[in-house]
Design a protein around this motif. Structure first.
Motif, PDB file in Angstrom:
ATOM      1  N   TRP A 246       1.482 -37.329 -18.554  1.00 54.33           N
ATOM      2  CA  TRP A 246       1.425 -36.580 -19.815  1.00 54.33           C
ATOM      3  C   TRP A 246       0.328 -35.511 -19.804  1.00 54.33           C
ATOM      4  O   TRP A 246       0.026 -34.907 -20.824  1.00 54.33           O
ATOM      5  CB  TRP A 246       1.219 -37.534 -21.000  1.00 54.33           C
ATOM      6  N   GLY A 247      -0.259 -35.272 -18.635  1.00 55.04           N
ATOM      7  CA  GLY A 247      -1.162 -34.142 -18.479  1.00 55.04           C
ATOM      8  C   GLY A 247      -2.636 -34.446 -18.556  1.00 55.04           C
ATOM      9  O   GLY A 247      -3.457 -33.543 -18.371  1.00 55.04           O
ATOM     10  N   SER A 248      -3.023 -35.698 -18.831  1.00 54.33           N
ATOM     11  CA  SER A 248      -4.449 -36.031 -18.884  1.00 54.33           C
ATOM     12  C   SER A 248      -5.026 -36.099 -17.473  1.00 54.33           C
ATOM     13  O   SER A 248      -4.354 -36.495 -16.531  1.00 54.33           O
ATOM     14  CB  SER A 248      -4.653 -37.372 -19.592  1.00 54.33           C
ATOM     15  N   LYS A 249      -6.291 -35.736 -17.387  1.00 48.29           N
ATOM     16  CA  LYS A 249      -6.961 -35.691 -16.090  1.00 48.29           C
ATOM     17  C   LYS A 249      -8.089 -36.702 -16.078  1.00 48.29           C
ATOM     18  O   LYS A 249      -8.849 -36.821 -17.045  1.00 48.29           O
ATOM     19  CB  LYS A 249      -7.496 -34.280 -15.846  1.00 48.29           C
ATOM     20  N   LEU A 250      -8.194 -37.449 -14.982  1.00 51.91           N
ATOM     21  CA  LEU A 250      -9.301 -38.381 -14.822  1.00 51.91           C
ATOM     22  C   LEU A 250     -10.554 -37.578 -14.496  1.00 51.91           C
ATOM     23  O   LEU A 250     -10.557 -36.761 -13.569  1.00 51.91           O
ATOM     24  CB  LEU A 250      -8.996 -39.377 -13.709  1.00 51.91           C
ATOM     25  N   ALA A 251     -11.603 -37.793 -15.273  1.00 50.53           N
ATOM     26  CA  ALA A 251     -12.796 -36.959 -15.161  1.00 50.53           C
ATOM     27  C   ALA A 251     -13.434 -37.020 -13.776  1.00 50.53           C
ATOM     28  O   ALA A 251     -13.847 -36.000 -13.221  1.00 50.53           O
ATOM     29  CB  ALA A 251     -13.810 -37.368 -16.234  1.00 50.53           C
ATOM     30  N   GLN A 252     -13.497 -38.209 -13.210  1.00 45.70           N
ATOM     31  CA  GLN A 252     -14.160 -38.364 -11.923  1.00 45.70           C
ATOM     32  C   GLN A 252     -13.143 -38.313 -10.786  1.00 45.70           C
ATOM     33  O   GLN A 252     -12.070 -38.899 -10.878  1.00 45.70           O
ATOM     34  CB  GLN A 252     -14.933 -39.677 -11.890  1.00 45.70           C
ATOM     35  N   GLN A 253     -13.500 -37.602  -9.743  1.00 41.38           N
ATOM     36  CA  GLN A 253     -12.626 -37.524  -8.578  1.00 41.38           C
ATOM     37  C   GLN A 253     -12.693 -38.829  -7.778  1.00 41.38           C
ATOM     38  O   GLN A 253     -13.645 -39.603  -7.893  1.00 41.38           O
ATOM     39  CB  GLN A 253     -13.017 -36.348  -7.684  1.00 41.38           C
ATOM     40  N   GLY A 254     -11.665 -39.065  -6.995  1.00 40.38           N
ATOM     41  CA  GLY A 254     -11.619 -40.256  -6.156  1.00 40.38           C
ATOM     42  C   GLY A 254     -11.409 -39.882  -4.704  1.00 40.38           C
ATOM     43  O   GLY A 254     -11.468 -38.709  -4.327  1.00 40.38           O
ATOM     44  N   ARG A 255     -11.138 -40.903  -3.888  1.00 38.62           N
ATOM     45  CA  ARG A 255     -10.904 -40.668  -2.463  1.00 38.62           C
ATOM     46  C   ARG A 255      -9.773 -41.561  -1.976  1.00 38.62           C
ATOM     47  O   ARG A 255      -9.604 -42.694  -2.452  1.00 38.62           O
ATOM     48  CB  ARG A 255     -12.166 -40.953  -1.642  1.00 38.62           C
ATOM     49  N   ILE A 256      -9.017 -41.047  -1.028  1.00 37.72           N
ATOM     50  CA  ILE A 256      -8.034 -41.875  -0.334  1.00 37.72           C
ATOM     51  C   ILE A 256      -8.804 -42.700   0.688  1.00 37.72           C
ATOM     52  O   ILE A 256      -9.446 -42.157   1.581  1.00 37.72           O
ATOM     53  CB  ILE A 256      -6.966 -41.013   0.352  1.00 37.72           C
ATOM     54  N   ASP A 257      -8.769 -44.022   0.532  1.00 40.93           N
ATOM     55  CA  ASP A 257      -9.625 -44.875   1.363  1.00 40.93           C
ATOM     56  C   ASP A 257      -8.871 -45.925   2.157  1.00 40.93           C
ATOM     57  O   ASP A 257      -9.491 -46.743   2.849  1.00 40.93           O
ATOM     58  CB  ASP A 257     -10.699 -45.547   0.507  1.00 40.93           C
ATOM     59  N   ALA A 258      -7.529 -45.940   2.073  1.00 42.05           N
ATOM     60  CA  ALA A 258      -6.778 -46.937   2.835  1.00 42.05           C
ATOM     61  C   ALA A 258      -5.375 -46.424   3.134  1.00 42.05           C
ATOM     62  O   ALA A 258      -4.732 -45.820   2.269  1.00 42.05           O
ATOM     63  CB  ALA A 258      -6.688 -48.260   2.074  1.00 42.05           C
ATOM     64  N   ILE A 259      -4.932 -46.629   4.361  1.00 41.07           N
ATOM     65  CA  ILE A 259      -3.562 -46.316   4.782  1.00 41.07           C
ATOM     66  C   ILE A 259      -3.019 -47.543   5.490  1.00 41.07           C
ATOM     67  O   ILE A 259      -3.651 -48.079   6.405  1.00 41.07           O
ATOM     68  CB  ILE A 259      -3.518 -45.098   5.725  1.00 41.07           C
ATOM     69  N   ASP A 278     -13.523 -45.181 -13.380  1.00 43.99           N
ATOM     70  CA  ASP A 278     -13.124 -44.766 -14.736  1.00 43.99           C
ATOM     71  C   ASP A 278     -13.991 -45.521 -15.744  1.00 43.99           C
ATOM     72  O   ASP A 278     -13.516 -46.445 -16.419  1.00 43.99           O
ATOM     73  CB  ASP A 278     -11.638 -45.065 -14.951  1.00 43.99           C
ATOM     74  N   PRO A 279     -15.272 -45.131 -15.875  1.00 41.45           N
ATOM     75  CA  PRO A 279     -16.195 -45.887 -16.729  1.00 41.45           C
ATOM     76  C   PRO A 279     -15.733 -45.998 -18.183  1.00 41.45           C
ATOM     77  O   PRO A 279     -16.019 -46.991 -18.848  1.00 41.45           O
ATOM     78  CB  PRO A 279     -17.505 -45.086 -16.628  1.00 41.45           C
ATOM     79  N   LYS A 280     -15.038 -44.988 -18.682  1.00 41.24           N
ATOM     80  CA  LYS A 280     -14.579 -45.018 -20.076  1.00 41.24           C
ATOM     81  C   LYS A 280     -13.265 -45.778 -20.242  1.00 41.24           C
ATOM     82  O   LYS A 280     -12.780 -45.935 -21.359  1.00 41.24           O
ATOM     83  CB  LYS A 280     -14.426 -43.594 -20.598  1.00 41.24           C
ATOM     84  N   GLU A 281     -12.688 -46.230 -19.130  1.00 40.50           N
ATOM     85  CA  GLU A 281     -11.436 -46.998 -19.143  1.00 40.50           C
ATOM     86  C   GLU A 281     -10.343 -46.278 -19.940  1.00 40.50           C
ATOM     87  O   GLU A 281      -9.694 -46.851 -20.819  1.00 40.50           O
ATOM     88  CB  GLU A 281     -11.683 -48.403 -19.695  1.00 40.50           C
TER      89      GLU A 281
END
Length: 379
Positions: A246-259, A278-281
């Motif tokens: 629905w267009g919301s963006k998670l404020a903090q960036q993440g990383r791909i850490d497993a394949i 996501d501290p604000k959940e």
């Protein structure tokens, strides 16, 4: 009157002849179509790859009973925020209290038996020292004490087990989190082997985003980031951004850490995982969306997709050569952002191409550049 009529007819004929002559002159002049022209140059370009993902809380804990019985109390509301150790549910305790009491009685009996065996052994030892009884009697007394001691240990273990089972009748929260919907009501019989757990507790401050990578995509990523192993690739992949459907963006960036180490034959792809904080959940388990993985390319030629014509997987652009449109085949990167193509061959810096409406262009037509008027209008 007749003379005037002849004059009118003669004048009309002359006028018509003049008009026809004018039309012939206009037809003789070639018509030049106007198009927006793009002059090709090399540039730095960020190619954003998008992958659909499903979120799952890092702490997504199913609550199941460890003993069976009737559910006698629900201590929380659905959707409530709970703390670690907080009571959630109570299962009928009566049979377990009875089991504890019975185990206590067994311990008391075993202690009495051990005390009796100890006194008997002490008496036998005195008699043995006075040579009033033989070796067989003293050994039997010792064995009786050891047996009584073992029975006491067994009774104490049974008591500890009964107390543990009683403790299981109160189900406490294993973590801080949010209670999901509760699958049972007071009075329902619940069992450790039941089809459904009682509920789920989510702690959504840390999230996993699961996606799929095709074998071709993984090969491209290894090549783009110049890696020979997936471990090396994971270390080089840049931070990613999560967007919800629905267009919301998670404020903090993440990383791909497993394949994943294998390909799922059901989908023909390899699973990958990205981690986010996501501290604000703001997001929860089950949310869908996509992650954006950027890849910066240096010194490449980029053109809008509307400047191309796709014919049987061949891409055509129209270069402007001596004022005319010349159909030219190009090759592009397979992956794109839906708006632009990265050209790998067929164009050179300094080339001019028709930048829009390529599907309506005819090879060889004369082209003039569409000029922009003041205010952004085009002519």
């Amino acid at each position: 009157m007749r003379r005037v009529s002849h004059l009118i007819i003669a004048f009309s004929a002359l006028t018509l002849s003049a008009l026809c002559a004018g039309c012939d002159e206009e037809a003789a002049q070639p018509v030049k179509d106007c198009y927006r022209i793009l002059r090709v140059e090399r540039q730095d370009y960020t190619l954003n790859r998008e992958f659909f993902v499903k979120l799952e809380s890092k702490h997504n804990i199913e609550i199941r009973p460890l003993v069976s019985g009737r559910l006698t109390k629900i201590c929380v509301q659905e959707g409530a925020r709970v703390k670690k150790g907080q009571p959630l549910f109570v299962i009928d305790q009566a049979p377990h209290i009875a089991a504890v009491d019975a185990a206590k009685a067994q311990v008391a009996t075993a202690r009495t038996a051990l005390s009796t065996a100890q006194l008997n052994l002490e008496g036998k030892e005195k008699l043995y020292a006075q040579q009033m009884i033989g070796e067989f009697d003293i050994r039997r007394a010792r064995h009786a004490k050891e047996e009584a001691s073992a029975q006491l240990e067994a009774a104490e273990a049974q008591l500890a087990s009964a107390r543990t089972q009683l403790g299981y009748t109160t189900i406490n929260s294993p973590v801080d989190g949010v209670i999901n919907m509760i699958n049972y009501r007071v009075g329902d019989f619940i069992d450790p082997l039941g089809e459904n757990g009682i509920t789920i507790i989510n702690k959504n401050d840390e999230l996993y985003a699961y996606t799929c990578f095709s074998e071709e995509m993984l090969s491209e990523l290894l090549e783009d980031f110049e890696c020979s192993t997936y471990d090396e690739l994971l270390s080089k992949l840049p931070p990613i951004t999560f967007y919800s459907n629905w267009g919301s963006k998670l404020a903090q960036q993440g990383r791909i850490d497993a394949i994943s180490g294998n390909v799922d034959p059901a989908v023909g792809a390899t699973y990958g995982r990205a981690s986010f904080s996501d501290p604000k959940e703001m997001f929860r388990t089950g949310n869908n969306g996509y992650i954006v993985l950027p890849y910066v390319m240096h010194g490449v030629i980029v053109i809008p997709q509307e400047a191309t014509v796709d014919t049987d997987n061949k891409y055509i652009v129209y270069k402007i050569v001596k004022g005319k449109a010349l159909a030219t085949e190009i090759t592009v990167l397979r992956y794109n952002d839906g708006q632009s193509y990265v050209v790998t061959s067929g164009l050179e810096p300094g080339d001019s191409i028709i930048a829009e409406g390529a599907g309506f262009v005819t090879d060889g037509i004369e082209v003039t550049e569409k000029k922009e008027k003041k205010g952004g209008e085009q002519s």
